[in-house]
Design a protein around this motif. Structure first.
Motif, mmCIF file in Angstrom:
data_model
loop_
_atom_site.group_PDB
_atom_site.id
_atom_site.type_symbol
_atom_site.label_atom_id
_atom_site.label_comp_id
_atom_site.label_asym_id
_atom_site.label_seq_id
_atom_site.Cartn_x
_atom_site.Cartn_y
_atom_site.Cartn_z
ATOM 1 N N SER A 64 -17.816 3.333 -37.355
ATOM 2 C CA SER A 64 -17.346 4.693 -37.585
ATOM 3 C C SER A 64 -18.086 5.698 -36.704
ATOM 4 C CB SER A 64 -17.522 5.060 -39.061
ATOM 5 O OG SER A 64 -16.899 6.295 -39.351
ATOM 6 N N LEU A 65 -19.396 5.533 -36.583
ATOM 7 C CA LEU A 65 -20.189 6.454 -35.763
ATOM 8 C C LEU A 65 -19.881 6.305 -34.276
ATOM 9 C CD1 LEU A 65 -23.629 6.129 -37.587
ATOM 10 C CD2 LEU A 65 -22.136 8.148 -37.562
ATOM 11 N N ALA A 139 -29.478 3.427 -33.836
ATOM 12 C CA ALA A 139 -30.111 4.564 -33.165
ATOM 13 C C ALA A 139 -29.873 4.591 -31.666
ATOM 14 C CB ALA A 139 -31.617 4.558 -33.436
ATOM 15 N N VAL A 140 -29.650 3.429 -31.052
ATOM 16 C CA VAL A 140 -29.497 3.373 -29.597
ATOM 17 C C VAL A 140 -28.087 2.967 -29.191
ATOM 18 C CG1 VAL A 140 -30.320 2.292 -27.462
ATOM 19 C CG2 VAL A 140 -31.945 2.883 -29.263
ATOM 20 N N TYR A 141 -27.657 1.793 -29.622
ATOM 21 C CA TYR A 141 -26.360 1.289 -29.156
ATOM 22 C C TYR A 141 -25.200 2.177 -29.583
ATOM 23 C CZ TYR A 141 -22.428 -1.681 -28.093
ATOM 24 O OH TYR A 141 -21.239 -2.156 -27.581
ATOM 25 N N VAL A 142 -25.154 2.528 -30.855
ATOM 26 C CA VAL A 142 -24.017 3.273 -31.407
ATOM 27 C C VAL A 142 -23.818 4.627 -30.712
ATOM 28 C CG1 VAL A 142 -23.240 4.510 -33.469
ATOM 29 C CG2 VAL A 142 -23.864 2.094 -33.619
ATOM 30 N N PRO A 143 -24.857 5.461 -30.561
ATOM 31 C CA PRO A 143 -24.632 6.739 -29.864
ATOM 32 C C PRO A 143 -24.163 6.561 -28.421
ATOM 33 C CG PRO A 143 -26.686 6.802 -31.089
ATOM 34 C CD PRO A 143 -26.229 5.378 -31.112
ATOM 35 N N ILE A 144 -24.770 5.626 -27.707
ATOM 36 C CA ILE A 144 -24.370 5.420 -26.305
ATOM 37 C C ILE A 144 -22.922 4.940 -26.227
ATOM 38 C CG2 ILE A 144 -24.825 4.089 -24.215
ATOM 39 C CD1 ILE A 144 -27.787 4.088 -24.997
ATOM 40 N N ALA A 145 -22.539 4.040 -27.129
ATOM 41 C CA ALA A 145 -21.148 3.581 -27.144
ATOM 42 C C ALA A 145 -20.198 4.744 -27.385
ATOM 43 C CB ALA A 145 -20.972 2.510 -28.233
ATOM 44 N N HIS A 146 -20.581 5.661 -28.254
ATOM 45 C CA HIS A 146 -19.718 6.822 -28.501
ATOM 46 C C HIS A 146 -19.647 7.724 -27.271
ATOM 47 C CE1 HIS A 146 -17.573 9.766 -30.932
ATOM 48 N NE2 HIS A 146 -18.319 10.693 -30.357
ATOM 49 N N TRP A 147 -20.776 7.935 -26.606
ATOM 50 C CA TRP A 147 -20.777 8.776 -25.403
ATOM 51 C C TRP A 147 -19.795 8.266 -24.353
ATOM 52 C CZ3 TRP A 147 -26.778 8.886 -24.268
ATOM 53 C CH2 TRP A 147 -27.441 9.510 -25.339
ATOM 54 N N VAL A 148 -19.772 6.942 -24.193
ATOM 55 C CA VAL A 148 -19.040 6.338 -23.079
ATOM 56 C C VAL A 148 -17.619 5.939 -23.458
ATOM 57 C CG1 VAL A 148 -19.051 4.439 -21.400
ATOM 58 C CG2 VAL A 148 -21.204 5.540 -22.061
ATOM 59 N N TRP A 149 -17.446 5.393 -24.663
ATOM 60 C CA TRP A 149 -16.152 4.823 -25.053
ATOM 61 C C TRP A 149 -15.489 5.510 -26.240
ATOM 62 C CZ3 TRP A 149 -18.625 -0.690 -25.025
ATOM 63 C CH2 TRP A 149 -18.715 -1.146 -23.700
ATOM 64 N N GLY A 150 -16.216 6.331 -26.959
ATOM 65 C CA GLY A 150 -15.666 6.935 -28.162
ATOM 66 C C GLY A 150 -14.710 8.081 -27.864
ATOM 67 N N PRO A 151 -13.911 8.477 -28.856
ATOM 68 C CA PRO A 151 -13.022 9.636 -28.685
ATOM 69 C C PRO A 151 -13.835 10.889 -28.343
ATOM 70 C CG PRO A 151 -12.503 8.429 -30.709
ATOM 71 C CD PRO A 151 -13.809 7.876 -30.196
ATOM 72 N N ASP A 152 -13.523 11.486 -27.219
ATOM 73 C CA ASP A 152 -14.205 12.710 -26.773
ATOM 74 C C ASP A 152 -15.696 12.514 -26.544
ATOM 75 O OD1 ASP A 152 -11.812 14.258 -26.964
ATOM 76 O OD2 ASP A 152 -12.101 14.336 -29.135
ATOM 77 N N GLY A 153 -16.155 11.286 -26.262
ATOM 78 C CA GLY A 153 -17.547 11.062 -25.903
ATOM 79 C C GLY A 153 -17.908 11.884 -24.673
ATOM 80 N N TRP A 154 -19.112 12.422 -24.658
ATOM 81 C CA TRP A 154 -19.430 13.406 -23.612
ATOM 82 C C TRP A 154 -19.520 12.800 -22.220
ATOM 83 C CZ3 TRP A 154 -23.543 13.944 -20.267
ATOM 84 C CH2 TRP A 154 -24.678 13.154 -20.501
ATOM 85 N N LEU A 155 -20.015 11.560 -22.108
ATOM 86 C CA LEU A 155 -20.075 10.939 -20.782
ATOM 87 C C LEU A 155 -18.683 10.579 -20.278
ATOM 88 C CD1 LEU A 155 -23.246 8.638 -20.711
ATOM 89 C CD2 LEU A 155 -22.720 10.575 -19.226
ATOM 90 N N ALA A 156 -17.805 10.152 -21.192
ATOM 91 C CA ALA A 156 -16.427 9.879 -20.804
ATOM 92 C C ALA A 156 -15.739 11.161 -20.352
ATOM 93 C CB ALA A 156 -15.666 9.251 -21.971
#
Length: 435
Positions: A64-65, A139-156
């Protein structure tokens, strides 16, 4: 019109999910062959235990995160799907069941956590590792996955490209491995004793199984059975081949002989580098990516001797460096036929994409290193993260698990302490890679 499930895409993703899950036992065999015989069972256990530990936290909150709707700023998702709430067999993500998509992404998270274990082989408490894995995943994997692959992730949104995990998997695990290696300190005998792989057939078998699983890792990320998946599949094969050839060429030139260990390492280096770029480069680009990674990583594994960090199984030299190579080469080799629009410098796209890739590398590496270092220090202070000198010297398999891998006794471990004597030249080729 509501989304519908594509049976062909679903069948391919089911197969790919099984292939990626296989990669964690494959990594256990690969790493298990690289350690000394007194620590092989512990290495296998560190990898296998990542499967249930990450699965539990992923199903509770991780998915979810990482892939839930953005909670703000592209930094993290919400908890609408806590405990997989609201997701049932009829839920669709793209053109596949969302339960399957979540499981596919889970296998990535498992493997990434397991990769970190190679940096602290032969000296980590199993209890400390069990505490570290779920905390690190959240703490590490989940936030990075969201940045790159998540909906509206900032790196994406920023425009950094990572098709199958150069940032999320390889650089995140490599930077984390470096942090944890520093927290635990060097093994007894580092830069003194030859700590060679105890079972090279295991190393080659593990590399072969990893290569097999990597087709699901990369081509499965197309989330469809189509021409893009086919191109990514071929790119994965090509890069693994050229990674091996590049590494062996360096060994032949530098050391006068190619090694089986180098062949296995070169394959993995090529596969690591093509992971972020497999959906952005054409076949010629995949050749360049694989060859570059094989050559660069073959030198990078020796950096630890000069820098003084004991990355036992070269997670930094292969996964971090290979991930950086593959991620940055997107900025040079990206082809609009593969990307649908983005072009790299060599295809007339200028330096813009390279700059975006560099930002992604720096941010992910810094975040993963910093948070992992803090987690490692915290665990070490609370329950201890390193075994005693006596247990390390005698062998951690028996000390931690009351088992030994081989009935004939203990092999490949010297009782000398750090600073006592010197064995060979640690800056020479892969024969003196500190395993």
């Amino acid at each position: 019109m509501s989304a519908t499930i594509d049976p062909a895409a679903t069948a391919w993703l089911l197969i790919s999910t099984a292939l990626v899950l296989l990669m964690t036992p494959a990594l256990a065999i690969f790493y298990g062959g690289m350690v000394r015989s007194t620590g092989v069972l512990n290495m296998l256990m560190m990898n296998f235990i990542a499967i249930p530990l990450v699965t539990v936290v992923w199903l509770l909150a991780g998915y979810s995160l990482a892939f839930g709707e953005d909670a703000g700023g592209g930094l993290i998702g919400n908890l609408d799907h806590f405990g997989m709430a609201g997701i049932d067999p009829n839920s669709v993500r793209g053109s596949v069941p969302e339960l399957l998509f979540a499981t596919f992404q889970l296998t990535f998270a498992i493997l990434t956590a397991a990769l970190v274990s190679g940096a602290i082989a032969d000296r980590a408490k199993f209890a400390g590792w069990m505490a570290f894995v779920p905390l690190w995943a959240l703490a590490v994997y989940v936030p990075i996955a969201h940045w790159v692959w998540g909906p509206d992730g900032w790196l994406a949104s920023f425009g950094a490209l990572d098709y199958a995990g150069g940032l999320v998997v390889e650089i995140a695990s490599g930077a984390s491995a470096l942090a944890l290696a520093i927290v635990l300190g060097p093994r007894i005998g580092f830069k003194i004793d030859a700590m060679r792989p105890h079972n090279l057939p295991f190393v080659l078998l593990g590399a072969g199984l990893l290569w097999f699983g990597w087709f699901g890792f990369n081509a499965g990320s197309a989330l469809s059975a189509n021409g893009v998946a086919a191109a990514v599949f071929l790119n994965t094969l090509v890069a693994g081949c050229l990674g091996m050839l590049g590494w062996l060429a360096v060994e032949q030139t530098r050391d006068g002989r190619p090694t089986t260990f180098g062949a296995a390492s070169g394959v993995v280096a090529g596969l690591v580098a093509i992971t972020p770029s497999c959906g952005s480069v054409n076949t010629l680009g995949a050749l360049i990516v694989g060859l570059t990674a094989g050559v660069v990583c073959s030198f990078a594994v020796g950096w630890k001797f000069k820098a003084g960090y004991d990355d036992s199984l070269d997670v930094v030299g292969v996964h971090f460096v290979g991930g950086v190579v593959g991620t940055l080469l997107i900025g040079l080799l990206a082809n609009q036929v593969m990307t649908g629009g983005v072009e790299g410098l060599f295809y007339g796209g200028g330096l813009a994409q390279l700059a975006k890739q560099l930002v992604g590398v720096l941010v992910v590496a810094a975040y993963a290193f910093g948070v992992t270092f803090a987690l490692g220090k915290g665990i070490d202070r609370v329950i201890g993260f390193r075994v005693t000198e006596d247990d390390e010297t005698a062998g951690i398999d028996f000390a931690l698990h009351a088992e030994t891998a081989y009935a004939e006794g203990v092999h490949g471990h010297s009782p000398r302490r750090f600073g006592e004597g010197h064995f060979g030249n640690p800056n020479r080729g892969t024969e003196n890679r500190d395993h």
